[in-house]
Design a protein around this motif. Sequence first.
Motif, PDB file in Angstrom:
ATOM      1  N   TYR A 240     -35.636 117.442 131.327  1.00  0.00           N
ATOM      2  CA  TYR A 240     -36.762 116.511 131.251  1.00  0.00           C
ATOM      3  C   TYR A 240     -37.968 116.999 132.059  1.00  0.00           C
TER       4      TYR A 240
ATOM      5  N   LEU B  60     -41.993 116.453 131.857  1.00  0.00           N
ATOM      6  CA  LEU B  60     -42.208 115.108 132.391  1.00  0.00           C
ATOM      7  C   LEU B  60     -42.146 115.124 133.910  1.00  0.00           C
ATOM      8  N   LYS B  61     -42.800 114.161 134.523  1.00  0.00           N
ATOM      9  CA  LYS B  61     -42.665 113.984 135.971  1.00  0.00           C
ATOM     10  C   LYS B  61     -41.309 113.320 136.199  1.00  0.00           C
ATOM     11  N   VAL B  62     -40.469 113.954 137.004  1.00  0.00           N
ATOM     12  CA  VAL B  62     -39.121 113.462 137.263  1.00  0.00           C
ATOM     13  C   VAL B  62     -38.968 113.236 138.764  1.00  0.00           C
TER      14      VAL B  62
ATOM     15  N   LEU C 121     -37.820 108.985 135.059  1.00  0.00           N
ATOM     16  CA  LEU C 121     -38.795 109.725 134.270  1.00  0.00           C
ATOM     17  C   LEU C 121     -40.076 108.915 134.262  1.00  0.00           C
ATOM     18  N   ARG C 122     -41.164 109.504 134.702  1.00  0.00           N
ATOM     19  CA  ARG C 122     -42.466 108.842 134.706  1.00  0.00           C
ATOM     20  C   ARG C 122     -43.203 109.246 133.444  1.00  0.00           C
ATOM     21  N   LEU C 123     -43.472 108.264 132.604  1.00  0.00           N
ATOM     22  CA  LEU C 123     -44.124 108.510 131.325  1.00  0.00           C
ATOM     23  C   LEU C 123     -45.599 108.165 131.406  1.00  0.00           C
TER      24      LEU C 123
ATOM     25  N   PHE D 195     -41.437 110.576 121.513  1.00  0.00           N
ATOM     26  CA  PHE D 195     -42.653 111.133 122.091  1.00  0.00           C
ATOM     27  C   PHE D 195     -43.722 111.261 121.008  1.00  0.00           C
TER      28      PHE D 195
END
Length: 123
Positions: free
Chosen positions: A23, A29-31, A40-42, A66
Motif C-alpha cells: 500500500y 498511499l500514505k501509510v 491508510l490515509r486516502l 481507486f
Amino acid sequence: MFGNSRAFSGFAVDDIEKARQFYGETLGLKVEEEHGLLRLRLAGGAAVLVYPKPGHTPASFTILNFPVDDIDTAVDELGRRGVTFERYPGMEADEKGIFRGGGPYIAWFTDPAGNILSVLQDR
C-alpha cells in the motif's frame, strides 16, 4: 444517530509488513503504523484500517476502489510496479486487463493478502 460520526472502514490481511510495503510503496498511499495496525490515509481525508488476522481469508468482493482520470496510464504504471490484473468470467477484459463494458472502465487486482482492489475511470 451516526450522521456526524467519523466512520471508517477496515479490512484484514495475513501479513502487515507485506501490506505496508504494497500500500505504501507499490500504490503510493500514505501509510501510518501503530500497535501492529495500519491506517491508510486516502485523498480527501478518509482513512482505512488494515489489521492482521490469523487464518485470513481474502475478501471475495472489491474492498477498495481507486478512481483515476486515465485508466490506461494507471494500469500501465501499476504493471510496471509488478501488479497483475484479475480476469473474471462474464467480464471480458482487454489485453491490459481493463473491462470496458457497461459502467466505468475498471481493472481489478489483489493485494498480497488476496483482497480485491480496483482502479476505475468514469467514461
